[in-house]
Design an enzyme around this catalytic site. Structure first.
Site, PDB file in Angstrom:
ATOM      1  N   VAL A   1       0.694  -1.207  -0.012  1.00 25.20           N
ATOM      2  CA  VAL A   1      -0.128   0.193   0.199  1.00 25.20           C
ATOM      3  C   VAL A   1       0.857   1.179  -0.190  1.00 25.20           C
ATOM      4  O   VAL A   1       0.691   1.861  -0.892  1.00 25.20           O
ATOM      5  CB  VAL A   1      -0.591  -0.206   1.235  1.00 25.20           C
TER       6      VAL A   1
ATOM      7  N   ASP B   1      10.753   3.604   5.644  1.00 25.58           N
ATOM      8  CA  ASP B   1      10.636   2.315   6.062  1.00 25.58           C
ATOM      9  C   ASP B   1      11.726   2.083   7.193  1.00 25.58           C
ATOM     10  O   ASP B   1      12.535   2.658   6.749  1.00 25.58           O
ATOM     11  CB  ASP B   1      10.299   1.576   4.904  1.00 25.58           C
TER      12      ASP B   1
ATOM     13  N   ARG C   1      -5.958  -3.533  -4.756  1.00 27.95           N
ATOM     14  CA  ARG C   1      -5.647  -4.934  -5.615  1.00 27.95           C
ATOM     15  C   ARG C   1      -4.130  -4.903  -5.528  1.00 27.95           C
ATOM     16  O   ARG C   1      -3.729  -4.417  -6.502  1.00 27.95           O
ATOM     17  CB  ARG C   1      -6.712  -5.872  -6.187  1.00 27.95           C
TER      18      ARG C   1
ATOM     19  N   ASN D   1     -14.052  -5.344   2.352  1.00 27.66           N
ATOM     20  CA  ASN D   1     -13.674  -6.783   2.566  1.00 27.66           C
ATOM     21  C   ASN D   1     -13.965  -7.502   2.603  1.00 27.66           C
ATOM     22  O   ASN D   1     -14.401  -8.821   2.127  1.00 27.66           O
ATOM     23  CB  ASN D   1     -12.231  -6.714   2.882  1.00 27.66           C
TER      24      ASN D   1
ATOM     25  N   PHE E   1     -16.110 -10.924  -8.349  1.00 30.98           N
ATOM     26  CA  PHE E   1     -16.241 -12.780  -7.192  1.00 30.98           C
ATOM     27  C   PHE E   1     -16.976 -13.478  -7.635  1.00 30.98           C
ATOM     28  O   PHE E   1     -17.352 -13.708  -6.141  1.00 30.98           O
ATOM     29  CB  PHE E   1     -16.074 -11.085  -6.357  1.00 30.98           C
ATOM     30  N   LEU E   2     -17.703 -13.811  -8.237  1.00 29.67           N
ATOM     31  CA  LEU E   2     -17.817 -14.879  -8.329  1.00 29.67           C
ATOM     32  C   LEU E   2     -17.419 -15.785  -9.457  1.00 29.67           C
ATOM     33  O   LEU E   2     -17.944 -17.541  -8.985  1.00 29.67           O
ATOM     34  CB  LEU E   2     -19.707 -15.137  -9.206  1.00 29.67           C
TER      35      LEU E   2
ATOM     36  N   CYS F   1      -5.121  -9.833   2.764  1.00 28.31           N
ATOM     37  CA  CYS F   1      -6.106  -8.755   3.184  1.00 28.31           C
ATOM     38  C   CYS F   1      -7.381  -9.357   3.527  1.00 28.31           C
ATOM     39  O   CYS F   1      -8.013  -9.869   4.760  1.00 28.31           O
ATOM     40  CB  CYS F   1      -6.536  -7.926   1.822  1.00 28.31           C
TER      41      CYS F   1
ATOM     42  N   LYS G   1      -7.150 -12.258   6.896  1.00 25.65           N
ATOM     43  CA  LYS G   1      -6.791 -11.340   8.361  1.00 25.65           C
ATOM     44  C   LYS G   1      -8.443 -10.647   8.423  1.00 25.65           C
ATOM     45  O   LYS G   1      -8.251 -10.354   9.685  1.00 25.65           O
ATOM     46  CB  LYS G   1      -5.827 -10.559   7.955  1.00 25.65           C
TER      47      LYS G   1
ATOM     48  N   ARG H   1       1.794 -14.999   0.884  1.00 19.28           N
ATOM     49  CA  ARG H   1       1.264 -14.568   1.882  1.00 19.28           C
ATOM     50  C   ARG H   1      -0.550 -14.981   2.259  1.00 19.28           C
ATOM     51  O   ARG H   1      -1.775 -14.856   1.279  1.00 19.28           O
ATOM     52  CB  ARG H   1       1.053 -13.206   2.808  1.00 19.28           C
TER      53      ARG H   1
END
Ligand code: UDX
Length: 431
Positions: free
Chosen positions: A11, A30, A154, A208, A249-250, A260, A263, A327
């Site tokens: 991000v 960072d 995304r 989400n 998303f089907l 994402c 969690k 991840r």
């Protein structure tokens, strides 16, 4: 405007690059000096299409700088974005210690008015906590505002999503902060939704969690398809034309992964629990997702019988295509389970093999799909990379010990695969 971004993960780095591209003076900070050293040399810590070009261009134009000195970044930014991680604790609750550390550091080093923005996914009321913390540590007379500006990008399309978002959500408490946030986003054409801070925080978690639920719903329906003989792809198509549902998303598969959805769903269940609400629907979303991975392992076992000594070729390791991120990737669980049953694993992924090595043991890696197929007793598709669409299945068939392909992402047409002489199994398609 002078912008600082603390935390240069997915991000943060994307945010810093895009704000620099829009003409702002940006510092990305960072705590990992190695990462900063690499960024300053133009080496990206992550694979993200288009990111390197935009970072390099803005570094050359002197509009984007990187530092491992947070204080320098804090002094520079009128608007400071907190983009540090909010990893899950053991019980699923989001761990806010990094957000809180940065908030304290901002307070201690601020010498002028600051807008402190949290972009990371955080539980509702984090803004309140940040505000209290900053208030406690900031020098007398220095003003600040806290803003929630959740990120919806995304992985794999992060740059495009940041330039062309579906919406910009800004949770604010003061007109001054709202004006500056509007100014910052003025050249991005998207609905600009101003809310209170808590609602903005909830918009992110709810979005989400809703998308994850959409996926789990379809994975559940895919199980009914497998038993009844219906075809999940046709069901999704038929449902998706309903504008109230939408086709996105089907897609049934081996479950959602990444840093994402898994969690955020868990964290949202936890937040609800803290408010004494039992979020049963999200618990089901999570359970169906876990079950879907196990179901895939069972499908492999049912097809191949005893896995002891069998070699399985794996195509795809990342949690989705166009990213090297593994991840919470379904591949990690699936491969480990297959290994526990005695299978030998050969794997290939266009980008994620290095990252997989950190998580998986005793996997041998191939340089291309055909190497992995060689002498394999079955080939398993775990990520739908475009590259796999071009595979020559005649060649694959000749290389393998069998003709079994088990596709966890429904990449191929079952009828064409049958014509090619492939014993093809996919998700929710009984063909
Ligand atoms: C997600 C959200 O989409 C984004 O808005 C948020 O900011 C971060 O989380 P991301 O994790 O990058 O983004 O991945 P996304 O493309 O949403 O996919 C998540 C997972 O769902 C992947 O494992 C993907 O394979 C899976 N998925 C997605 C399905 O199984 N079926 C689908 O139909 C869509």
């Amino acid at each position: 405007m002078n912008i600082s971004v603390i935390g240069t993960g997915y991000v943060g780095l994307g945010t810093a690059a895009v704000f620099a591209e829009l003409g702002n003076e940006v510092i990305g900070a960072d705590i990992d000096p190695e990462k900063i050293g690499k960024l300053n040399k133009g080496v990206m810590p992550i694979f993200e299409p288009g990111l390197k070009e935009i970072v390099m261009r803005n570094v050359e134009r002197n509009r984007l700088k990187f530092t491992s000195n947070n204080q320098k970044a804090i002094k520079h930014g009128d608007i400071i974005f907190i983009c540090v991680g909010t990893p899950p604790k053991k019980d699923g609750e989001a761990d806010l210690k990094y957000v809180e550390q940065v908030a304290k550091e901002i307070a201690e080093n601020a010498e002028s008015y600051k807008i402190i923005v949290h972009k990371s996914t955080v539980p509702v009321e984090t803004g309140e906590k940040v505000k209290a913390l900053v208030k406690k540590h900031i020098k007398k007379g220095i003003e600040f505002d806290v803003v929630s500006n959740p990120e919806f990008l995304r992985e794999g399309t992060a740059i495009k999503d940041t330039f062309e978002p579906d919406r910009i959500v800004v949770g604010v408490e003061s007109k001054r902060a709202e004006k500056m946030m509007r100014e910052l986003y003025k050249s991005i054409k998207a609905p600009f939704i101003v809310t209170d801070i808590k609602s903005a925080e909830l918009i992110k978690h709810a979005s989400n969690a809703f998308l994850a639920t959409k996926i789990s719903f379809m994975n559940a329906v895919s199980r009914i398809c497998e038993i009844s003989g219906a075809d999940i792809e046709k069901v999704a198509e038929g449902m998706g034309h309903d504008k109230r549902i939408g086709r996105a998303f089907l897609n049934a598969g081996i479950g959602y992964g990444g840093f994402c959805f898994p969690k955020d769903v868990q964290a949202f269940i936890k937040i609800a629990e803290q408010y004494n609400y039992d979020f049963q629907m999200l618990k089901a979303t999570h359970n169906i997702n876990e079950d879907q991975k196990k179901h895939f392992v069972e499908t492999v076992k049912n097809k191949l019988g005893n896995l002891k000594g069998k070699t399985l070729g794996i195509l795809g390791l990342s949690f989705k295509p166009n990213t090297d991120d593994t991840r919470f990737a379904p591949s990690t669980f699936i491969i480990s389970e297959l290994q526990k049953s005695g299978a030998k694993i050969k794997a290939y992924d266009p980008e994620a093999m290095e990252r997989s090595k950190e998580m998986l043991k005793e996997v041998s890696y191939g340089k291309e799909p055909y190497e992995v197929a060689e002498k394999a007793d079955a080939l398993l598709i775990l990520t739908e990379w475009n590259e796999f669409k071009e595979i020559d299945f005649e060649k694959i068939k000749n290389l393998m010990n069998s003709n079994i392909i088990i596709d966890g992402r429904n990449m191929y047409d079952p009828k064409s695969m049958e014509e090619l002489g492939i014993d093809y199994i996919s998700i929710g398609r009984s063909y």
